[in-house]
Design an enzyme around this catalytic site. Structure first.
Site: not given
Length: 481
Positions: A178, A230, A232, A234-235, A252, A286, A386
């Site tokens: 995706k 992506g 953090t 969303a992770g 990651e 990143c 970030e």
């Protein structure tokens, strides 16, 4: 030539979308629509997962020998090598990466990943016999993990896609990719190359979609593993879903890496290095080392040198080979970076270079002025969060121990560098900073070595044998004595 697309790549063919919804791909430089592609719905995701599931449960790919899969991936690599220029240009058009960076990292680096993983796969212990503790043989076998959901971001789309697709293919997995809605165009070219290489139907399925469809993919019961690059934030959500379902996951995520400039560093060489390590891909990386740590004794010299270096970097049209800093990927990202620049001033940091407003000579495009902050305290939000843009913070330290403390004073742990005339001392610093990768007087990634982060920078590793292992399950077989 039109870049528009009307279908998804599902089950080895071009499949009509389930809805009429579309994604408009907009140039960050001109703010004009350059292509329209279909927007994936949950129904499209279901079709893609079903194809991947059939290909895994019934198809030939997981049942081929490792060498047979290596041969097909080698075909793909050869085809990919002939399209590096076209791939780099697509990524520059869709997300604004300067063409100089695109032709260095956006397409050649993914191809290098393919070649490196091929070498690793040829030596990988797919099945080995061991002498067990009881003196009898044990067969240890590595089998594909299953159907993989690969979700790359927009900043280095092929780089992060290839780090998932290639090891998954070599391991015998099938997958649904995706791509981010900002950068769907490069994956269409990738699909054509995979098809031409002879990857069987259903092994790789590609559906560009938004977050809602992405969340549906992550939670889909037909998916065995999620591989995500992506933010953090969303992770964390993805990890929660995978934890609930006991689904394999590798993440990651973000970073807020520090570059430590010691007093014995060659300042001119350090500044030349920081042009890349701190501002690669216009700061949309990143691993970008956006915290610059300088001793109090040398602080003014580092601030002045950094400001002079950044001021000399060309900002503008990403298609111009001389451009070093291009636009942000989207208007929302431009606004996000500008908010952080304003926040830094509110927190008491001093703008040495840049600040809000369009760079000189530009009246359109999602640009921000490259900005250097001095007098930054590591507790400030601009030093902890970030930003993902060309904004650098110079932070003072007392001694080496203090520099290491500051570098580690972050929720992230992805990358970092130390700049010094004492290489062995630099390696000692590298051992003390809690990050997944670290450079001494340089920063790079070797695709034969693992890449990933500590703490909130992720779970698992990409690249190297470690990256390939993430796409396998390990089985022990006990033959009769």
């Amino acid at each position: 030539m039109s870049l528009d697309r009307t279908a998804f790549y599902i089950d080895g063919d071009w499949a009509a979308p389930a809805t009429s919804n579309t994604i408009r791909v907009v140039s960050p430089h001109t703010e004009q629509v350059i292509a329209t592609v279909p927007e994936g719905s949950t129904a499209d995701i279901d079709a893609a997962v079903a194809a991947a599931r059939r290909a895994f449960d019934e198809g030939p790919w997981p049942r081929m020998s490792p060498q047979e899969r290596i041969d097909v991936v080698q075909n793909f690599s050869n085809l990919y090598a002939a399209k590096l220029g076209e791939m780099a240009e697509l990524i520059t058009l869709e997300m604004g990466s300067p063409t100089s960076f695109a032709n260095l990292a956006q397409s050649p680096a993914p191809w290098m990943q393919i070649e490196t993983f091929l070498g690793i796969a040829r030596e990988f212990p797919w099945e080995e016999r061991r002498t067990g503790a009881l003196g009898t043989d044990v067969i240890v076998r590595r089998e594909p993990v299953g159907v993989v959901a690969a979700i790359p971001p927009w900043n280095v789309p092929q780089f992060t896609t290839m780090s998932k697709v290639v090891p998954a293919l070599l391991a015998g997995c099938t997958m649904v990719v995706k791509p981010a809605p900002e950068t769907p165009l490069d994956t269409y070219l990738m699909a054509e190359l995979l098809h031409e290489a002879g990857v069987p139907a259903g092994v790789v399925n590609i559906v560009a979609a938004d977050r809602e469809a992405g969340a549906h993919l992550v939670a889909h019961p037909g998916v065995d593993k999620v591989a995500f690059t992506g933010s953090t934030a969303a992770g964390r959500k993805i990890a929660a879903v995978c934890g609930e379902q006991l689904k394999r996951v590798s993440l990651e995520l973000g970073g807020k890496s520090a570059a430590i400039v010691l007093d014995d560093a060659d300042l001119a060489a350090t500044m030349e290095g920081l042009k890349f390590t701190a501002l690669m891909n216009s700061g949309q990386a990143c691993v970008a080392q956006t915290r610059i740590l300088a001793s109090r004794a040398n602080y003014g010299n580092v601030v002045d040198a950094l400001a002079e270096t950044v001021a000399g970097m060309q900002v503008g049209d990403p298609m111009d080979p001389a451009t070093e800093i291009g636009p942000m990927v989207a208007q929302r990202q431009q606004e996000r970076v500008e908010k952080y620049i304003a926040l830094g001033q509110e927190e008491g940091a001093r703008v040495v270079l840049g600040g809000n407003g369009m760079p000189d000579g530009l009246s359109s495009g999602w640009y921000v002025r490259p900005t250097v902050f001095a007098d930054v305290d590591n507790r400030m939000r601009i030093a902890q969060e970030e930003i993902f843009g060309p904004v650098l913070s110079v932070i003072p330290f007392d001694d080496v121990d203090d520099a290491v403390r500051i570098a580690n004073d972050s929720e992230y742990g992805l990358a970092g560098t130390v700049w010094t005339g004492d290489v062995e001392g630099g390696i000692d610093v590298a051992r003390r900073v809690r990050t997944g990768t670290y450079g001494v007087n340089t920063y790079t990634m070797d695709f034969a070595a693992p890449f990933g982060g500590y703490k909130a920078s992720g779970v698992g590793r990409e690249f190297g044998p470690e990256g390939l292992s993430h796409y396998t399950e390990v089985k022990s077989i006990y033959p009769p004595a």
